[in-house]
Write a protein that holds these residues in place. Structure first.
Motif, PDB file in Angstrom:
ATOM      1  N   LEU A  97       0.840  -1.191   0.000  1.00  0.00           N
ATOM      2  CA  LEU A  97       0.000   0.000   0.000  1.00  0.00           C
ATOM      3  C   LEU A  97       0.879   1.246   0.000  1.00  0.00           C
ATOM      4  O   LEU A  97       1.966   1.238   0.562  1.00  0.00           O
ATOM      5  CB  LEU A  97      -0.893   0.019   1.241  1.00  0.00           C
ATOM      6  N   MET A 109      -4.871   1.894  -7.438  1.00  0.00           N
ATOM      7  CA  MET A 109      -3.506   2.242  -7.831  1.00  0.00           C
ATOM      8  C   MET A 109      -3.089   1.452  -9.074  1.00  0.00           C
ATOM      9  O   MET A 109      -3.210   0.236  -9.113  1.00  0.00           O
ATOM     10  CB  MET A 109      -2.533   1.988  -6.697  1.00  0.00           C
ATOM     11  N   ARG A 111      -4.584   1.314 -11.763  1.00  0.00           N
ATOM     12  CA  ARG A 111      -5.759   1.049 -12.618  1.00  0.00           C
ATOM     13  C   ARG A 111      -6.826   2.097 -12.341  1.00  0.00           C
ATOM     14  O   ARG A 111      -8.012   1.787 -12.161  1.00  0.00           O
ATOM     15  CB  ARG A 111      -6.314  -0.352 -12.342  1.00  0.00           C
ATOM     16  N   ARG A 162      -8.708  -4.905  -3.047  1.00  0.00           N
ATOM     17  CA  ARG A 162      -8.034  -4.597  -4.296  1.00  0.00           C
ATOM     18  C   ARG A 162      -7.898  -5.855  -5.173  1.00  0.00           C
ATOM     19  O   ARG A 162      -8.055  -5.800  -6.387  1.00  0.00           O
ATOM     20  CB  ARG A 162      -6.655  -4.000  -4.012  1.00  0.00           C
TER      21      ARG A 162
END
Ligand SMILES: Nc1ncnc2c1ncn2[C@@H]1O[C@H](COP(=O)(O)OP(=O)(O)OP(=O)(O)O)[C@@H](O)[C@H]1O
Ligand SMILES: [Mg+2]
Lengths: 261, 339
Positions: A97, A109, A111, A162
């Motif tokens: 992260l 992040m 994308r 995610r």
């Protein structure tokens, strides 16, 4: 049901993977496979090479030798993007992260969602992230805080969200519940069962025997970079696995345990 | 249940722009400086001096925009002062060779971008630390600028070359009876307009575009960015190229203002730009910074230099003071990071 699963084509086959760091043999000729709709536990003591093996599959690390096949096709995983193209998503042990960014920015992040004009679509990223995170933790608040300020459990939830948001076909979970409390852990267990029923193949690295026996269809045990045993979960019990993890061998005079066939 | 709570108190800006407290204290510092200098020298608060500060600041400010992007990626660019000079030399030489001013200046900016691109490639592909890579470029660009000119200034570049640095929008000039022009309204200097445009553009790219988000991601956690599919190399190369191009642009403004190309101009300007960024809240550890903060920082440096000049402080003493300011700013940055 498991037998019918096994007859289909494997999602992933890893063949004689080798990874060394100078003199350290992190992974020594390990082979593994994964079928749709099954959970394969990857077990082993600290430093056994579990994370290395999984990082090679997720494109984060390059193997020295060995072959990876996805849906039967040999693939060359040069980067995490390559792995994602094949539907491989990873929850890293380190979570990966960006501490200064907030939850939606981390979830998307690499994308990022964009508007028609190519600007960042903050509104949509926030609403999508809210749904994805609340699914795992209904009390998830402070979505707009930098993730550095969140608890270990919240950070882990972001990493999990995610991986599943982008509809993985193959999911690698490297100790996904390490920082979670009992209720979140149960939530993740539910999630794993749900994904499994959707036909997703999951590699699960875990040190928690209870989780392993509850969730996994098969286990493979690594010891000093080698694969020292791969079994259907009903063939082994806790002591067998602990023996493999610690000594690298099964207890003397071991026979496949009862259970089903 | 889709996200009603955060909808209610949605903040427009959520990226770490440096804490607003930090920005506030920077503004307070600026105001204190202005008040202090207006006491030490009465001419400080005049319109003309205000314009001078604006012009001085526009050069530091342009450099600081690029520097901020680089610093947010977790890097540093020590070569901007030299790139500024080399860009000026290229523009000056091509004008002497007969190229019109505008394309020559474009070539100057392009030269800066090319130097920045080389910085980015050396850092991303050869894995040389930004400090060393840009220190090398600092020497290389300065060396080329001095070599090409034999260290001599290039003058007589024509009036058109001076427009960017000395012109102003809405300037009102009236011819007096005695034949001398009288400036009724000095107008808005072009450099100030250029700085504003570039600052807005920089803010837009950093806050609203994917490249900006990637710059923050890379600086915050490079490994995480890579694992998440951010093209880390491309992002770094982009940031250094932008910094180089802005240094080239700053070179055009500065040389145009002097209407002369000075190959040894801009020495140690990188320190002013770094100081401006850090004073404005950018963290040398990466992941934090803002254009607005850096603009306040640039004005603090600009006012400080101008005020010290007006008060008759020697250039040597100025160096000492700016040096202390830089160390203090970085020290504050470190304290901030510990919390
Ligand atoms: N980037 C690296 N550079 C050098 N050595 C490494 C690197 N990554 C892993 N290793 C080494 O490879 C071996 C296997 O590490 P790995 O992270 O795969 O272990 P693990 O089984 O995941 O352990 P844990 O349960 O603690 O997560 C260790 O000896 C480790 O020190
Ligand atoms: Mg590990």
């Amino acid at each position: 049901m498991l037998d019918s699963v096994q007859t289909s084509q494997p999602l992933v086959q890893m063949d004689k993977i080798v990874k060394t760091f100078g003199g350290i043999h992190a992974v020594e000729g390990v082979s593994a496979d994964l079928y749709p709709g099954e959970v394969v536990g990857v077990l082993g003591h600290n430093g056994a090479g579990k994370s290395c093996l999984m990082r090679i599959l997720s494109g984060a690390m390059r193997a020295n030798s060995g072959e990876i096949r996805v849906n039967g096709q040999p693939v060359d995983m040069k980067s995490p993007q390559d792995a994602r193209e094949f539907g491989i998503e990873t929850i890293y042990q380190t979570l990966a992260l960006a501490n200064h960014l907030d939850a939606p920015a981390n979830l998307f992040m690499g994308r990022e969602l964009k508007t028609r004009f190519g600007n960042l679509d903050e509104r949509r990223m926030l609403s999508e992230a809210t749904v994805a995170l609340r699914q795992l933790n209904p009390n998830f608040k402070n979505l707009r805080d930098p993730v550095a300020r969140l608890s270990g459990g919240q950070r882990q939830v972001i990493a999990i969200a995610r991986a599943i948001y982008f509809q993985a076909k193959i999911l690698i979970m490297d100790e996904p519940t390490a920082a979670l409390g009992p209720s979140e852990t149960a939530m993740v267990a539910d999630l794993i069962m749900r994904l499994k029923n959707d036909g997703i193949g999951i590699f699960l690295i875990s040190h928690d025997m209870h989780d392993v026996f509850e969730l996994c269809d098969r286990v493979m045990v690594m010891n000093k970079g080698r694969n020292v045993g791969a079994f259907r979960i009903e063939e082994v019990n806790k002591d067998d696995i602990l023996s493999l993890i610690v000594k690298g061998t099964l207890p003397d005079g071991w026979k496949p345990r009862g259970g089903t066939s | 249940m889709a996200g009603n709570a955060p909808e209610k108190r949605r903040q427009r800006r959520f990226l770490p722009e440096g804490s607003s407290l930090h920005k506030l204290s920077a503004i307070v510092t600026l105001v204190v400086l202005i008040i202090a200098f207006s006491f030490t020298s009465p001419a400080f608060l005049s319109v003309n001096n205000g314009l001078t500060i604006l012009l001085q600041t526009s050069v530091i400010g342009l450099l600081a925009i690029g520097m901020t992007m680089v610093i947010i990626t977790g890097g540093i660019d020590l070569s901007v002062g030299s790139i500024l000079a080399l860009a000026g030399v290229i523009a000056g030489l091509t004008i002497k060779m007969g190229l019109p001013v505008l394309p020559a200046m474009g070539l100057g900016v392009l030269t800066g971008a090319a130097c920045g691109f080389v910085n980015g490639m050396v850092i991303a592909k050869m894995r040389i630390t930004p400090f060393v890579a840009t220190l090398g470029m600092m020497l290389i660009a300065r060396g080329i600028a001095l070599q090409l000119t034999g260290a001599a200034p290039i003058s007589r570049l024509g009036d058109a070359f001076g427009v960017l640095g000395n012109g102003a929008l809405f300037r009102v000039v009236e011819m007096q009876a005695n034949g001398f022009p009288k400036v009724i309204f000095p107008g808005i200097p072009y450099p100030a307009i250029l700085l504003l445009v570039m600052a807005v553009l920089g803010w837009y790219l950093l806050q609203k575009r994917q490249i900006g988000r990637h710059i923050f991601s890379v600086g915050s956690n490079e490994e995480a960015a890579r694992l998440s599919g951010v093209n880390v190399d491309r992002t770094k190369i982009w940031a250094y190229t932008a910094s180089g191009a802005l240094a080239g642009l700053a070179g055009m403004v500065l040389m145009s203002r002097l209407v002369t190309v000075q190959p040894n101009e801009g020495v140690m300007y990188e320190l002013d730009a770094i100081a401006a960024s850090v004073i404005g809240g950018a963290s040398l550890m990466g992941g934090v910074g803002s254009i607005s903060g850096s603009m306040i920082g640039a004005f603090i440096i600009g006012v400080l230099r101008n005020g010290l000049n007006m008060a008759g402080t020697s250039a040597f003493i100025q160096m000492i003071i700016i040096g202390i300011v830089v160390i203090a700013a970085v020290y504050i940055d470190q304290i901030r990071n510990k919390n």
